[in-house]
Design a protein around this motif. Structure first.
Motif, mmCIF file in Angstrom:
data_model
loop_
_atom_site.group_PDB
_atom_site.id
_atom_site.type_symbol
_atom_site.label_atom_id
_atom_site.label_comp_id
_atom_site.label_asym_id
_atom_site.label_seq_id
_atom_site.Cartn_x
_atom_site.Cartn_y
_atom_site.Cartn_z
ATOM 1 N N UNK A 1 25.743 31.631 37.934
ATOM 2 C CA UNK A 1 26.527 32.312 38.978
ATOM 3 C C UNK A 1 27.759 32.968 38.368
ATOM 4 N N UNK A 2 28.210 32.468 37.220
ATOM 5 C CA UNK A 2 29.379 33.038 36.549
ATOM 6 C C UNK A 2 29.107 34.447 36.018
ATOM 7 N N UNK A 3 27.835 34.773 35.804
ATOM 8 C CA UNK A 3 27.500 36.141 35.394
ATOM 9 C C UNK A 3 27.951 37.130 36.458
ATOM 10 N N UNK A 4 27.863 36.728 37.704
ATOM 11 C CA UNK A 4 28.330 37.558 38.814
ATOM 12 C C UNK A 4 29.820 37.379 39.055
ATOM 13 N N UNK A 5 30.248 36.141 39.224
ATOM 14 C CA UNK A 5 31.625 35.893 39.669
ATOM 15 C C UNK A 5 32.677 36.155 38.604
ATOM 16 N N UNK A 6 32.351 35.928 37.327
ATOM 17 C CA UNK A 6 33.337 36.146 36.273
ATOM 18 C C UNK A 6 33.093 37.404 35.449
ATOM 19 N N UNK A 7 31.818 37.764 35.255
ATOM 20 C CA UNK A 7 31.516 38.930 34.428
ATOM 21 C C UNK A 7 31.127 40.160 35.243
ATOM 22 N N UNK A 8 30.989 40.004 36.549
ATOM 23 C CA UNK A 8 30.755 41.150 37.429
ATOM 24 C C UNK A 8 29.384 41.780 37.322
ATOM 25 N N UNK A 9 28.386 41.047 36.856
ATOM 26 C CA UNK A 9 27.026 41.591 36.776
ATOM 27 C C UNK A 9 26.380 41.403 38.141
ATOM 28 N N UNK A 10 26.397 42.462 38.937
ATOM 29 C CA UNK A 10 25.926 42.354 40.317
ATOM 30 C C UNK A 10 24.410 42.467 40.441
ATOM 31 N N UNK A 11 23.762 43.061 39.465
ATOM 32 C CA UNK A 11 22.312 43.228 39.521
ATOM 33 C C UNK A 11 21.600 41.898 39.268
#
Length: 175
Positions: A122-132
């Motif tokens: 989930x950190x890929x989205x929440x911290x790194x901004x990878x929305x895809x």
């Protein structure tokens, strides 16, 4: 407590073991952040953490995978080496160019890929901004392929890159 022990604590104590049976099921793993964690990347990470495919992550499985990760070349990458790995379609077969700057800003090293791609995708989205969803899943799959010895590093792609430090397994104090 160690990272492994913390993983198996109750959610109130920051862990994932809802029913306190000493194992983490897919449902427990996916319940970390409702609405965000139940993504394809989290399912890929769970599959990586559950090599016997029995639907439960045990302490032994987590410990073994972490040891493999720390012994693997990917864990020794610098931020710039992670960026090169991320930018190669041989390694991560999806265009990640728009995320390279964030990886640099957050100084994501090979060691951090454990946290972002396996332990808590989930950190890929929440911290790194990878929305895809597809990009998050593909990145997690690429990390797991490296751990299984089937990634681009093991296939020799990385041979032309020199590392800044010797590649040695981390001692038990790092676990």
């Amino acid at each position: 407590p160690s990272e492994t022990e913390a993983f198996f604590k109750t959610p109130q104590a920051g862990g994932r073991d809802l029913d306190e049976d000493g194992q983490v099921s897919m449902e427990e793993f996916m319940s970390r952040v409702p609405g965000v964690s139940s993504t394809v990347a989290s399912k890929e990470a769970f599959a990586c953490l559950d090599p016997d495919d029995n639907g439960k992550i045990t302490r032994e499985e987590l410990f073994e995978l972490r040891n493999r990760f720390y012994r693997n070349l990917i864990s020794h990458l610098t931020t710039e080496e992670v960026v090169k790995w991320l930018s190669s379609r041989d390694c991560v077969p999806v265009d990640m160019a728009q995320h390279v700057d964030m990886f640099r800003r957050k100084e994501v090293t090979g060691l951090a890929l454990w946290k972002y791609g396996v332990k808590d995708p989930t950190l890929l989205l929440t911290e790194l901004g990878i929305s895809s969803v597809m990009k998050r899943a593909t990145l997690t799959q690429a990390i797991c392929r490296e751990l299984d010895g089937e990634g681009c590093i093991e296939r020799g792609w990385w041979g032309r890159i020199r590392f800044r430090r010797p590649l040695e397994p981390l001692g038990s104090e790092a676990l």
